[in-house]
Design a protein around this motif. Structure first.
Motif, PDB file in Angstrom:
ATOM      1  N   ASP A 152      -0.532 -28.520  -9.810  1.00 55.46           N
ATOM      2  CA  ASP A 152      -1.300 -29.669 -10.270  1.00 55.46           C
ATOM      3  C   ASP A 152      -0.535 -30.954 -10.479  1.00 55.46           C
ATOM      4  OD1 ASP A 152      -3.256 -27.958 -10.413  1.00 55.46           O
ATOM      5  OD2 ASP A 152      -3.358 -28.003 -12.613  1.00 55.46           O
ATOM      6  N   ILE A 153       1.074 -30.738 -10.649  1.00 56.51           N
ATOM      7  CA  ILE A 153       1.505 -32.193 -10.973  1.00 56.51           C
ATOM      8  C   ILE A 153       1.728 -32.928  -9.607  1.00 56.51           C
ATOM      9  CG2 ILE A 153       4.021 -32.835 -11.285  1.00 56.51           C
ATOM     10  CD1 ILE A 153       4.466 -30.206 -13.089  1.00 56.51           C
ATOM     11  N   THR A 154       1.938 -32.121  -8.153  1.00 57.41           N
ATOM     12  CA  THR A 154       2.022 -32.550  -7.357  1.00 57.41           C
ATOM     13  C   THR A 154       0.719 -33.523  -6.587  1.00 57.41           C
ATOM     14  OG1 THR A 154       3.606 -30.974  -6.278  1.00 57.41           O
ATOM     15  CG2 THR A 154       2.105 -32.256  -4.715  1.00 57.41           C
ATOM     16  N   GLN A 155      -0.570 -32.758  -7.262  1.00 58.37           N
ATOM     17  CA  GLN A 155      -1.782 -33.260  -6.893  1.00 58.37           C
ATOM     18  C   GLN A 155      -1.828 -34.470  -7.608  1.00 58.37           C
ATOM     19  OE1 GLN A 155      -4.595 -31.837  -5.043  1.00 58.37           O
ATOM     20  NE2 GLN A 155      -5.175 -34.009  -5.190  1.00 58.37           N
ATOM     21  N   LEU A 156      -1.614 -34.395  -9.052  1.00 60.13           N
ATOM     22  CA  LEU A 156      -1.549 -35.527  -9.879  1.00 60.13           C
ATOM     23  C   LEU A 156      -0.859 -36.661  -9.263  1.00 60.13           C
ATOM     24  CD1 LEU A 156      -2.729 -36.367 -12.772  1.00 60.13           C
ATOM     25  CD2 LEU A 156      -0.429 -36.197 -13.549  1.00 60.13           C
ATOM     26  N   LEU A 157       0.588 -36.428  -8.898  1.00 63.85           N
ATOM     27  CA  LEU A 157       1.174 -37.600  -8.346  1.00 63.85           C
ATOM     28  C   LEU A 157       0.738 -38.153  -7.131  1.00 63.85           C
ATOM     29  CD1 LEU A 157       4.487 -36.197  -9.664  1.00 63.85           C
ATOM     30  CD2 LEU A 157       3.536 -38.393 -10.500  1.00 63.85           C
ATOM     31  N   ALA A 213      -0.330 -41.999  -6.365  1.00 63.11           N
ATOM     32  CA  ALA A 213       0.287 -42.730  -5.347  1.00 63.11           C
ATOM     33  C   ALA A 213      -0.852 -43.410  -4.538  1.00 63.11           C
ATOM     34  CB  ALA A 213       1.291 -42.030  -4.484  1.00 63.11           C
ATOM     35  N   ARG A 214      -1.862 -42.673  -4.100  1.00 61.19           N
ATOM     36  CA  ARG A 214      -2.882 -43.080  -3.257  1.00 61.19           C
ATOM     37  C   ARG A 214      -3.424 -44.385  -4.039  1.00 61.19           C
ATOM     38  NH1 ARG A 214      -6.396 -39.929   0.481  1.00 61.19           N
ATOM     39  NH2 ARG A 214      -7.976 -40.311  -1.167  1.00 61.19           N
ATOM     40  N   CYS A 218       2.792 -34.473  -0.968  1.00 59.93           N
ATOM     41  CA  CYS A 218       2.859 -35.807  -1.559  1.00 59.93           C
ATOM     42  C   CYS A 218       3.677 -36.751  -0.548  1.00 59.93           C
ATOM     43  CB  CYS A 218       2.797 -36.033  -2.997  1.00 59.93           C
ATOM     44  SG  CYS A 218       4.572 -35.569  -3.686  1.00 59.93           S
ATOM     45  N   GLY A 219       4.264 -36.128   0.208  1.00 64.51           N
ATOM     46  CA  GLY A 219       5.300 -36.905   0.942  1.00 64.51           C
ATOM     47  C   GLY A 219       4.739 -38.059   2.175  1.00 64.51           C
ATOM     48  N   LYS A 220       3.514 -37.632   2.272  1.00 68.54           N
ATOM     49  CA  LYS A 220       2.960 -38.706   3.131  1.00 68.54           C
ATOM     50  C   LYS A 220       1.571 -39.324   2.673  1.00 68.54           C
ATOM     51  CE  LYS A 220       5.494 -38.198   6.846  1.00 68.54           C
ATOM     52  NZ  LYS A 220       6.276 -39.254   7.096  1.00 68.54           N
ATOM     53  N   ILE A 221       1.783 -40.664   2.514  1.00 69.86           N
ATOM     54  CA  ILE A 221       0.669 -41.448   1.686  1.00 69.86           C
ATOM     55  C   ILE A 221       0.016 -42.525   2.775  1.00 69.86           C
ATOM     56  CG2 ILE A 221      -0.156 -42.765  -0.049  1.00 69.86           C
ATOM     57  CD1 ILE A 221       0.717 -40.059  -1.119  1.00 69.86           C
ATOM     58  N   GLU A 222      -1.129 -42.266   3.295  1.00 70.60           N
ATOM     59  CA  GLU A 222      -1.498 -43.176   4.166  1.00 70.60           C
ATOM     60  C   GLU A 222      -1.552 -44.793   3.714  1.00 70.60           C
ATOM     61  OE1 GLU A 222      -5.571 -42.029   5.462  1.00 70.60           O
ATOM     62  OE2 GLU A 222      -5.801 -43.878   6.832  1.00 70.60           O
ATOM     63  N   GLY A 223      -0.981 -45.627   4.568  1.00 66.96           N
ATOM     64  CA  GLY A 223      -1.108 -47.031   3.943  1.00 66.96           C
ATOM     65  C   GLY A 223       0.380 -47.382   3.538  1.00 66.96           C
TER      66      GLY A 223
END
Lengths: 403, 340
Positions: free
Chosen positions: B167-172, B176-177, B218-223
């Protein structure tokens, strides 16, 4: 008085508003500020005429206070705090560090080889402090040594009680090192430790701590010992901030106390690292390093009320009692201001003090060597409340003695 | 001109909150000292003076980073009290816990996560940074790494670490997105705990797995590009594991980790940021020496890009010394660019 659950304040107390403001600008002192002084003076049977007249005189002519006039205000503030501690019945006393502008600044501004940072540096929330910047081996100026004696002689001359019951707090060497930004020792040692950066940091911190111990703290201790002080508290609030450096804290303290006779030493530490990401935390981090403390240091003053986990926090002290037993100053009142800590009336807080002391005694298996104290200095709470906290401390200890 | 930032193999940027100015301290002090007894009008005026100073400092620090030619530009974060502060202020079910030492004489309040996080709580960082003042294409924002949030929090609302981490990862990730949608080009995940545990001998395989699990998501964020920035410890021994973490860049604390360990590994295809500037020491590093070290790493470890950075926030130094460190960074980069 019974010898169990003796009481003491840990260090600072808020200064009188009138004194603080008058030192900056006497005209800004209001009638309400002066009335506050008169109220406390009356309660403590002190004559505040000189204090009030000094400020009023400068309000009329619009001039700043002269050094002699500043001294009048500071000494009165010191006397007021001492009288309060005597009247309320604290077993060991001081003057709330009334002579000192602030514990670290008091030393920093008298150091040679250390300059004051241009900007204040954040420490907690919005609170900041001016760090020292170490540019050469730090040494103390003569003025501070003279002031240290003057401060004690003033208390000695004015105490209505046994001077042996005066406990003088001093900044410990590691505390000074952690609040100072080092340049000199890092630069000096950089070449020696080349590609071992962690070692460079450790050795630079150790060298800075030992320099503070030998050149800054020890001269004060020697002077106070000669003047007749019987108990010196070395403040090491940050002893566990960097868990790799706890051995340095111990080395620093030992360097201070070595060769000093006839003085009892205690260490005050607070807000231990309760989340250090290893299998022990809090005061357990002090072990095994503190086994190596000089035997003259036989008393630890600990913050405990903030976390209110006496059983957990004191367990390592109880566990290691057979190897090294310390007297303990049990922090039984949370010194943080609102909204971080609740405000109690004296009766409520005294009950809390009692229950916390009994919890501590239960963990330690004995009441022997347990003192009741505040978590830390009272500088951050209002003056009026600091007085009530002392009252609750004394009453709570008395309740605890009755069991 | 903007294109040039992306083709340079050497770069530099700041990695945390910037030293605060004395003017801000004075404004805050006035508010705190006079605020309690001041009238509503006076109090508002004192609070506005604090906000004005924060804005002035933010502009000054952003301009200084741009003048220094830094690869990424970040907000000085004068409003936050720790990397967890935006979380505890802006996410439901997360609150401030007890005061604890962070580093040097700086304290923080650890987060307490009382119950499962609400994934709709996005935008909590925005209140603490001036996104509108950051330059397009080079704006960087710092978030805590999910693993560090997990380990540094008192997690009450979950039955096990894995579900809390998820859940923490999803939130962050959501955060980030959202930041990237608003123009942020670089997300730096702050990861001090893995470095502290490694240095203190308490790191286990399971910790690395938790970190990997989080960063897989969460290591890859498009853009945007991402960095996992480690500090407060020597990570020499776990460089192979860090290098495999799916982020664009790994940050290493060069004030704790030796050059030998950094160079001992190939960083092909990965960006590397080395924090050689000690943000807790008033000692000023030699720009020539720093440039030499960076060249040696580029030659030995061959990362796809190599950044020189402070090891962490320069707020331990205050504004003036932090500006001096920025000047050192700038001068070291000038030396390096002469060789490009």
């Amino acid at each position: 008085m019974s010898e169990i659950f003796l009481t003491y304040g840990t260090g600072s107390r808020p200064k009188l508003n009138a004194r603080v403001i008058a030192l900056r600008d006497p005209i800004a002192v209001t009638e309400a500020h002066l009335q506050e002084v008169l109220k406390y003076s009356k309660a403590l049977n002190l004559d505040a005429t000189e204090f009030v007249e000094t400020i009023r005189r400068r309000q009329v002519d619009g001039q700043r206070l002269s050094p002699e006039e500043r001294d009048i205000l500071v000494r009165f503030n010191s006397l007021l705090n001492l009288r309060h501690e005597e009247q309320v019945g604290l077993s060991k006393r001081f003057d709330g560090e009334a002579w000192r502008p602030e514990m670290y600044a008091h030393i920093r501004d008298h150091l040679k080889g250390v300059s004051k940072s241009v900007d204040a540096i954040r420490s907690t929330g919005e609170q900041s402090y001016y760090a020292g910047i170490c540019e050469a081996v730090p040494t103390l100026d003569d003025r501070l040594i003279a002031m240290t004696v003057e401060e004690f002689e003033f208390l000695k001359a004015n105490t209505a009680r046994n001077i042996g019951d005066i406990k003088v707090p001093l900044d410990g060497p590691y505390m000074l090192a952690i609040m100072t930004l080092d340049r000199y020792f890092t630069d000096t040692l950089r070449e020696k430790y080349g590609d071992a950066p962690s070692r460079l940091k450790y050795e630079a911190k150790r060298a800075l701590t030992l320099a503070f111990a030998e050149k800054v703290v020890k001269p004060q201790v020697e002077t106070l010992a000669k003047a007749g002080v019987r108990w010196i508290q070395l403040d090491e609030p940050a002893a566990t901030n960097d868990i790799e450096h706890i051995a340095i804290v111990v080395d620093g303290i030992n360097a201070v106390v070595q060769g000093i006779e006839g003085v009892k030493f205690s260490i005050h530490t607070c807000y231990p690292n309760r989340m250090p990401f290893i299998d022990k935390k809090g005061y357990a981090l002090l072990f095994p390093h503190i086994f190596g403390l000089d035997s003259k240091v036989n008393h630890l003053s600990l913050e405990l009320a903030n976390g209110d986990k006496y059983e957990e926090d004191l367990a390592p002290l109880a566990q290691h009692k057979s190897q090294r037993e310390f007297e303990l100053g049990v922090g039984v009142t949370d010194i943080r201001p609102q909204p971080y800590a609740p405000v109690y009336n004296v009766g409520e807080l005294a009950e809390l003090v009692k229950s916390r002391l009994l919890r501590a005694a239960n963990v330690m298996g004995d009441t022997k060597g347990l003192y009741a104290s505040h978590d830390c200095g009272l500088r951050r709470v209002p003056l009026e409340y600091s007085f009530r906290m002392d009252e609750a401390l004394v009453k709570g200890a008395e309740l605890a003695r009755r069991g | 001109m903007i294109l040039r930032w992306f083709i340079l193999k050497f770069g530099a940027y700041l990695t945390g909150a910037f030293g605060q100015s004395d003017a801000l301290f004075i404004a805050r002090n006035e508010l705190s000292r006079r605020g309690e007894t001041a009238s509503t009008e006076e109090r508002r005026s004192l609070a506005e003076a604090v906000d004005r100073q924060i804005l002035a400092d933010t502009k000054a620090v952003i301009e200084a980073q741009q003048t220094a030619g830094l690869s990424y530009v970040s907000d000085p974060m004068s409003k936050w009290f720790s990397i967890f502060h935006p979380l505890t202020q802006g996410v439901r079910n997360v609150r401030e816990g007890p005061q604890n030492p962070w580093a040097k004489n700086l304290f923080y309040n650890w987060p307490i996560i009382d119950s499962p996080l609400n994934q709709e709580d996005v935008g909590f960082t925005e209140k603490f940074v001036h996104l509108d003042l950051l330059p397009t294409g080079r704006a960087a924002v710092i978030l805590p790494s999910p693993y560090t949030v997990l380990m540094a929090s008192d997690v009450k609302g979950y039955q096990d670490q894995r579900s809390a981490l998820r859940d923490i990862t999803q939130l962050l990730y959501n955060e980030a997105r959202d930041l990237v949608k608003k123009g942020v080009a670089r997300i730096q995940y702050d990861e001090p705990v893995i470095a502290m545990k490694q240095s203190r001998g308490s790191l286990e395989e399971a910790d690395i797995l938790l970190l990997q699990q989080a960063m897989q998501y969460c290591g890859k964020i498009e853009g945007a590009t991402t960095s996992l920035h480690t500090y407060f410890g020597d990570v020499g021994a776990i460089i192979p594991a860090l290098r495999d973490i799916p982020v664009d860049c790994i940050g290493v604390d060069g004030t704790s980790t030796s050059m030998k360990d950094i160079i001992a590994h190939r960083w092909d295809g990965k960006e590397l940021a080395v924090g050689f500037l000690d943000s807790q020491s008033a000692s000023m590093e030699n720009p020539d020496g720093l440039a030499d070290k960076i060249k040696m790493i580029m030659d030995g470890a061959t990362p796809s890009r190599l950044f020189l950075t402070p090891n962490t926030s320069t707020e331990y130094l205050g504004f003036t010394l932090a500006m001096q460190k920025l000047e050192v960074l700038k001068r070291a980069m000038e030396r390096l660019r002469q060789h490009e």
